[in-house]
Design an enzyme around this catalytic site. Structure first.
Site, PDB file in Angstrom:
ATOM      1  N   ARG A   1       0.815  -1.228   0.000  1.00  0.00           N
ATOM      2  CA  ARG A   1       0.000   0.000   0.000  1.00  0.00           C
ATOM      3  C   ARG A   1       0.842   1.268   0.000  1.00  0.00           C
ATOM      4  O   ARG A   1       0.445   2.292   0.540  1.00  0.00           O
ATOM      5  CB  ARG A   1      -0.975   0.022   1.176  1.00  0.00           C
ATOM      6  CG  ARG A   1      -1.973  -1.129   1.138  1.00  0.00           C
ATOM      7  CD  ARG A   1      -3.144  -0.909   2.056  1.00  0.00           C
ATOM      8  NE  ARG A   1      -3.987  -2.086   2.056  1.00  0.00           N
ATOM      9  CZ  ARG A   1      -3.801  -3.119   2.879  1.00  0.00           C
ATOM     10  NH1 ARG A   1      -2.822  -3.101   3.747  1.00  0.00           N
ATOM     11  NH2 ARG A   1      -4.601  -4.153   2.806  1.00  0.00           N
TER      12      ARG A   1
ATOM     13  N   LYS B   1       1.427  11.352 -11.118  1.00  0.00           N
ATOM     14  CA  LYS B   1       0.532  10.452 -11.840  1.00  0.00           C
ATOM     15  C   LYS B   1       1.295   9.196 -12.236  1.00  0.00           C
ATOM     16  O   LYS B   1       2.364   9.279 -12.835  1.00  0.00           O
ATOM     17  CB  LYS B   1       0.011  11.117 -13.107  1.00  0.00           C
ATOM     18  CG  LYS B   1      -1.144  12.039 -12.892  1.00  0.00           C
ATOM     19  CD  LYS B   1      -1.747  12.381 -14.245  1.00  0.00           C
ATOM     20  CE  LYS B   1      -2.863  13.366 -14.123  1.00  0.00           C
ATOM     21  NZ  LYS B   1      -3.435  13.677 -15.457  1.00  0.00           N
TER      22      LYS B   1
ATOM     23  N   GLU C   1       6.835  18.949 -25.304  1.00  0.00           N
ATOM     24  CA  GLU C   1       6.225  19.082 -23.973  1.00  0.00           C
ATOM     25  C   GLU C   1       6.911  20.193 -23.182  1.00  0.00           C
ATOM     26  O   GLU C   1       6.287  20.859 -22.365  1.00  0.00           O
ATOM     27  CB  GLU C   1       6.329  17.765 -23.189  1.00  0.00           C
ATOM     28  CG  GLU C   1       5.485  16.627 -23.750  1.00  0.00           C
ATOM     29  CD  GLU C   1       4.041  16.612 -23.209  1.00  0.00           C
ATOM     30  OE1 GLU C   1       3.648  17.516 -22.445  1.00  0.00           O
ATOM     31  OE2 GLU C   1       3.304  15.670 -23.568  1.00  0.00           O
TER      32      GLU C   1
ATOM     33  N   LYS D   1       5.456  23.083 -14.216  1.00  0.00           N
ATOM     34  CA  LYS D   1       4.531  21.990 -13.942  1.00  0.00           C
ATOM     35  C   LYS D   1       4.283  21.861 -12.441  1.00  0.00           C
ATOM     36  O   LYS D   1       3.154  21.641 -12.004  1.00  0.00           O
ATOM     37  CB  LYS D   1       5.065  20.670 -14.505  1.00  0.00           C
ATOM     38  CG  LYS D   1       4.098  19.525 -14.207  1.00  0.00           C
ATOM     39  CD  LYS D   1       4.236  18.312 -15.088  1.00  0.00           C
ATOM     40  CE  LYS D   1       3.078  17.359 -14.787  1.00  0.00           C
ATOM     41  NZ  LYS D   1       3.203  16.077 -15.467  1.00  0.00           N
TER      42      LYS D   1
ATOM     43  N   GLU E   1      -6.048  16.855  -9.816  1.00  0.00           N
ATOM     44  CA  GLU E   1      -6.672  17.154 -11.095  1.00  0.00           C
ATOM     45  C   GLU E   1      -8.169  17.380 -11.009  1.00  0.00           C
ATOM     46  O   GLU E   1      -8.957  16.688 -11.654  1.00  0.00           O
ATOM     47  CB  GLU E   1      -6.390  16.009 -12.092  1.00  0.00           C
ATOM     48  CG  GLU E   1      -6.672  16.442 -13.514  1.00  0.00           C
ATOM     49  CD  GLU E   1      -6.141  15.456 -14.546  1.00  0.00           C
ATOM     50  OE1 GLU E   1      -5.965  14.286 -14.225  1.00  0.00           O
ATOM     51  OE2 GLU E   1      -5.922  15.895 -15.675  1.00  0.00           O
TER      52      GLU E   1
ATOM     53  N   ARG F   1      -5.242  21.829 -13.188  1.00  0.00           N
ATOM     54  CA  ARG F   1      -4.264  20.903 -13.735  1.00  0.00           C
ATOM     55  C   ARG F   1      -4.582  20.524 -15.168  1.00  0.00           C
ATOM     56  O   ARG F   1      -3.697  20.124 -15.931  1.00  0.00           O
ATOM     57  CB  ARG F   1      -4.193  19.649 -12.841  1.00  0.00           C
ATOM     58  CG  ARG F   1      -3.079  18.714 -13.219  1.00  0.00           C
ATOM     59  CD  ARG F   1      -2.742  17.775 -12.072  1.00  0.00           C
ATOM     60  NE  ARG F   1      -1.775  16.780 -12.492  1.00  0.00           N
ATOM     61  CZ  ARG F   1      -1.101  16.009 -11.655  1.00  0.00           C
ATOM     62  NH1 ARG F   1      -1.302  16.098 -10.366  1.00  0.00           N
ATOM     63  NH2 ARG F   1      -0.244  15.119 -12.099  1.00  0.00           N
TER      64      ARG F   1
ATOM     65  N   ASN G   1      -3.058  19.773 -20.298  1.00  0.00           N
ATOM     66  CA  ASN G   1      -3.505  19.041 -21.489  1.00  0.00           C
ATOM     67  C   ASN G   1      -3.464  19.887 -22.753  1.00  0.00           C
ATOM     68  O   ASN G   1      -3.929  19.439 -23.808  1.00  0.00           O
ATOM     69  CB  ASN G   1      -4.926  18.519 -21.271  1.00  0.00           C
ATOM     70  CG  ASN G   1      -4.960  17.465 -20.191  1.00  0.00           C
ATOM     71  OD1 ASN G   1      -4.009  16.702 -20.035  1.00  0.00           O
ATOM     72  ND2 ASN G   1      -6.044  17.430 -19.439  1.00  0.00           N
TER      73      ASN G   1
ATOM     74  N   HIS H   1      -3.176  18.284 -26.077  1.00  0.00           N
ATOM     75  CA  HIS H   1      -3.346  16.841 -25.899  1.00  0.00           C
ATOM     76  C   HIS H   1      -4.655  16.295 -26.453  1.00  0.00           C
ATOM     77  O   HIS H   1      -4.735  15.116 -26.778  1.00  0.00           O
ATOM     78  CB  HIS H   1      -3.206  16.461 -24.420  1.00  0.00           C
ATOM     79  CG  HIS H   1      -1.764  16.402 -23.976  1.00  0.00           C
ATOM     80  ND1 HIS H   1      -0.935  17.508 -24.002  1.00  0.00           N
ATOM     81  CD2 HIS H   1      -0.999  15.376 -23.542  1.00  0.00           C
ATOM     82  CE1 HIS H   1       0.272  17.164 -23.575  1.00  0.00           C
ATOM     83  NE2 HIS H   1       0.261  15.876 -23.288  1.00  0.00           N
TER      84      HIS H   1
ATOM     85  N   HIS I   1      -4.035  13.465 -28.856  1.00  0.00           N
ATOM     86  CA  HIS I   1      -4.446  12.082 -28.610  1.00  0.00           C
ATOM     87  C   HIS I   1      -5.306  11.541 -29.748  1.00  0.00           C
ATOM     88  O   HIS I   1      -5.210  10.366 -30.096  1.00  0.00           O
ATOM     89  CB  HIS I   1      -5.234  11.988 -27.289  1.00  0.00           C
ATOM     90  CG  HIS I   1      -4.342  11.938 -26.084  1.00  0.00           C
ATOM     91  ND1 HIS I   1      -4.818  12.182 -24.812  1.00  0.00           N
ATOM     92  CD2 HIS I   1      -3.027  11.666 -25.940  1.00  0.00           C
ATOM     93  CE1 HIS I   1      -3.818  12.073 -23.938  1.00  0.00           C
ATOM     94  NE2 HIS I   1      -2.724  11.764 -24.601  1.00  0.00           N
TER      95      HIS I   1
ATOM     96  N   HIS J   1       4.184  10.368 -29.244  1.00  0.00           N
ATOM     97  CA  HIS J   1       3.321  11.204 -28.400  1.00  0.00           C
ATOM     98  C   HIS J   1       3.668  12.706 -28.477  1.00  0.00           C
ATOM     99  O   HIS J   1       2.788  13.541 -28.708  1.00  0.00           O
ATOM    100  CB  HIS J   1       3.384  10.708 -26.944  1.00  0.00           C
ATOM    101  CG  HIS J   1       2.643  11.590 -25.991  1.00  0.00           C
ATOM    102  ND1 HIS J   1       1.263  11.663 -25.979  1.00  0.00           N
ATOM    103  CD2 HIS J   1       3.073  12.455 -25.023  1.00  0.00           C
ATOM    104  CE1 HIS J   1       0.872  12.524 -25.048  1.00  0.00           C
ATOM    105  NE2 HIS J   1       1.956  13.010 -24.447  1.00  0.00           N
TER     106      HIS J   1
END
Lengths: 394, 394
Positions: free
Chosen positions: B126, B148, B190, B231, B241, B245, B249, B252, B256, B271
Site C-alpha cells: 500500500r 501520476k 512538452e 509543472k 486534477e 491541472r 492538457n 493533448h 491524442h 506522443h
C-alpha cells in the site's frame, strides 16, 4: 423488510470523512442513501455468486427507487478471488460500463469483495467514488472501516493494494441472518477484539449480551456500531498505519501463523477463528511475561469458549507444525519490521499496547508450552520484558 | 563524467514535498543523493532493456558508493509494457526482493518505466518509497513531476493507476545525449508547452536558445528546470486534477486523437509529435474562434517548424481518417466530462485557459479546414464562443 432508523457512525478523516449506517432494511434504502450523498451518479456493483443469489435482487430494488441501474460484476466466492486476474476483470468491467471518476463502485459482499472492489475503485481513473455494502459480520465491523484495500500475492496476503476511503458504508444487520453460524462467530471474534484493545466496558457488555447479538435484536446493531466507532477512532489517529493502528493487529500475529500453518484452507480454520485463538494466546503470553494477570487471560478464554469459538491451538482439527515452524511463520509475517518481532501485548482487558523487540526465544518457549503436541514444562519464569510503547490516552 | 552543481526545483506538496535535481553526472551521485534523504534503505531498480544496456552500470556504480546493491528488474522497452501483466511482474519482483514499506522503488527509464514503476511503488504494501531517475527528455520535464502513475487498458491509455509522489527525482541531463534525435524533439514539444500555457517569457527564451538546449549546454538544464517549475506550480495548486491541472492538457486533445488515428504506432507519430501538432491546432483553433491573434498561432507554428517538429496534420506520413472520424476519437477521450467537449484554448502565447462546452460542430468545421484531404473553405466566421473558465492569476 423492516426499516428502523439506522445507527450512524461518523468516521472523522477530514475531507475524506464518511458515514457508516448500521441497521436492518438498509438494502431497500440503498438508492436513497447513496443519492443523498452522491447525486446523479452511475454505478457498478461488484459482488460474488453467493451474495448475488441471496441478496442482489433486494439491492437492485433499493437502487432502482432512485433510478440507479448498476452494471453488475459477479465473481466467484472465496479468498482466491483476491488476485491480479480478478482485479483486472473488475477494472475492465468498470471501464466497459463507461463509468467516470465521479461515478460509484459498490462493493456488495464480504471482506474479499470489499478489498478487491475497493482496490479497483482506487485505481480506475486514479480513484473513483466507492461505497461499501458489507454482507458479513467480519466485513461490517472490520473491512468496511479504515480504507485498506488490496489483493493477495504469491508472497503473502494483502501485500498489494491502496488506501482508498469509501464515501458511505451501509451495514444491513438483517442480511447477517443468512450467514452460516461459523462465519458469524468468526466475525464476532473481530468484534470482541475492540473490547480487548481499549474498551473494557464493551467487553463486559458483550459477556452479558453476546447471545442477543447472535440472535439479531437491537443489540446486534449496537455492538456493530460500537466496534465501528472503536476502529474509526484508531484509524482517525493513524490513517496510514505508521503507529497506533498496529493495535488492530491484536491476535493477528499468532492468528496469521496458525492460518499459514493450516494453509489458509478455511476448512480447519477461518480467519476470525485464527484471530480468536491469537487473542487468547496474546493474553496468555502477556500473563506469562508478567505483564497482565492470568485472570484476564482466563476471562478471554472463557468468553471465546462460551460463544463457541476456538481459543487454543488444540481446538484446531488435525496436526499442527511444531513450535519452531510456527515461529518461522511469525517471522515471515509482514508486521515484522526489519527483523525485530513486534507483538500486540496487553496489561489486561482493554489495555493492549504495541511491544517491539519481543525476543524470539520467549515466543518459542511460549509456543512450545501452548502446543498440543509439545507439552514440555519450562524451568522458571523469564524476567526480561520487551520494550514497550504505551498506547496513547484517549 | 562531469559533476557540476545541479539545479534544484522544489515541488511544494506539504508533507509530500520533494526535490528535483537537474544536471549532468547525477547518475554517479545517485547513492549520495538518495542516502541523504532516505538513509539505510534497500532498493529495487525498474528499467528497460535499452536503458539498462546504455546506463545501468553507471547507475549501479553511483549507488554502490553508498552501499546500495539494488535488485534489478529489466522489462521490454515500449508502450506495451504498461500492462497488467508487467505490473504484476514488477510487484512480484519487488516482493521477491523482500523490500519493506520504507525501502525504495527506483524508476530508471522513460515515461513508460516511470508510470509503471511508480504504480507498482504505490501499491506494494500500500505504498513504498519511490525515486525517479528519468532518462528521456519527455520524462524529465513531464512524467517525473506530478505523481501520476499508471498503465494502459484495452479501453484506453493511462486509465488505471494511482497518484503517488516520488521522494526524489534525479534528472541527469548528460544521459539525454544517447537519445535518438526524434525522441529528444518529441520531448521538446512538452517542454515548450509550459511556455505556451502561462510563461510567455520562457517561450520567447526558447525561440532564442532552443539550439543550445538541443546541443546540451547549461541551457539544457536551465530549460528543463523551468519546465519542471512550471509543472510543479500547476500540480501544487491542483494535485488531484480537479481544476487547473487540466491546463497541462494543452495540445493533448487534438494530439491524442491523432495518436489514436495512427494506432499509437510510434512509427508515424510519437506522443510528443502529436502534442506538437495539437498545440499548433489549439492556437489556430483559438484564432479561428476570435479568441487569439492569428500572429500567435503563426509564431507557434514557426517555432515547431524551426526545431524540426511536425506542426500540422499534413506532416503525418500516410492517410488520416476523415474529420468526422477524428472528432469521434476526441469525443471518446477521457477528458470529455459527461458528454461536453472540453478543450484547452488560448488568448495568446502564455495565456491558455480551460474552455468547457466547446460545440462539436465548431470542432468539426475546424478539423475539416485543417485536414489535408478535405480542404473545403467555410462560408464565414462563427460568432458563438464557448463558455470560458479563467485560469487563476499567479
Amino acid at each position: 423488510m423492516s426499516a428502523d432508523q439506522p445507527v450512524t457512525v461518523e468516521v472523522g478523516l477530514g475531507d475524506r470523512a464518511y458515514d457508516i449506517l448500521i441497521g436492518s432494511g438498509l438494502l431497500s434504502r440503498a438508492g436513497t442513501e447513496i443519492s443523498r450523498r452522491l447525486p446523479g451518479t452511475r454505478a457498478a456493483v461488484i459482488t460474488d455468486a453467493n451474495v448475488a443469489a441471496a441478496h442482489l435482487d433486494a439491492l437492485k430494488d433499493g437502487l432502482e427507487k432512485s433510478d440507479i441501474q448498476p452494471a453488475v460484476i459477479t465473481l466467484p466466492p472465496g479468498e482466491k478471488t483476491k488476485s491480479f486476474a480478478h482485479l483486472e476483470e473488475v477494472v475492465d468491467g468498470v471501464l466497459a460500463a463507461r463509468l467516470e471518476r465521479g461515478d460509484i463502485v459498490i462493493a456488495f459482499g464480504g471482506g474479499v469483495i470489499g478489498d478487491l472492489a475497493g482496490f479497483a475503485a482506487g485505481i480506475v481513473r486514479r480513484g473513483m467514488n466507492f461505497v461499501q455494502i458489507p454482507t458479513s459480520l467480519l466485513a461490517q465491523v472490520d473491512s468496511s472501516v479504515g480504507g485498506k484495500t488490496g489483493i493477495n500475492s504469491a508472497r503473502g496476503k494483502n501485500l498489494v493494494g491502496v488506501f482508498h476511503q469509501p464515501k458511505l458504508v451501509l451495514a444491513d444487520t438483517e442480511v447477517l441472518d443468512t450467514l452460516p453460524i461459523r462465519e458469524f462467530r468468526a466475525g464476532y471474534a473481530e468484534l470482541a477484539k475492540y473490547g480487548l484493545i481499549d474498551r473494557p466496558a464493551f467487553f463486559a457488555w458483550l459477556e452479558e449480551n453476546w447471545a442477543r447479538v447472535f440472535a439479531g435484536g437491537p443489540e446486534r446493531a449496537q455492538a456493530i456500531a460500537e466496534a465501528c466507532r472503536a476502529k474509526a477512532d484508531v484509524v482517525a489517529r493513524d490513517e496510514f498505519e505508521t503507529g497506533d493502528r498496529a493495535l488492530l493487529n491484536l491476535g493477528h500475529t499468532f492468528g496469521h501463523a496458525l492460518e499459514a500453518a493450516t494453509q489458509y484452507g478455511g476448512t480447519r480454520l477461518v480467519h476470525g477463528e485464527g484471530v480468536a485463538i491469537g487473542m487468547a494466546l496474546a493474553h496468555r503470553f502477556s500473563s506469562r511475561l508478567n505483564l497482565a494477570s492470568p485472570d484476564d487471560a482466563a476471562r478471554v478464554e472463557a468468553h471465546l469458549r462460551a460463544v463457541g469459538l476456538p481459543w487454543r491451538m488444540a481446538d484446531i482439527p488435525g496436526d499442527l507444525p511444531d513450535a519452531e515452524a510456527l515461529l518461522s511463520f511469525i517471522a515471515q509475517d509482514k508486521k515484522v519490521s526489519r527483523g525485530a518481532l513486534t507483538f500486540i501485548l496487553t496489561r489486561g482487558i482493554g489495555q493492549a499496547f504495541i511491544a517491539k523487540d519481543v525476543p524470539a526465544s520467549e515466543v518459542l518457549s511460549f509456543l512450545k508450552e501452548s502446543h498440543p503436541g509439545e507439552q514440555e514444562s519450562r524451568p522458571g519464569q523469564q524476567k526480561s520484558r520487551p520494550s514497550q510503547q504505551k498506547s496513547r490516552p484517549r
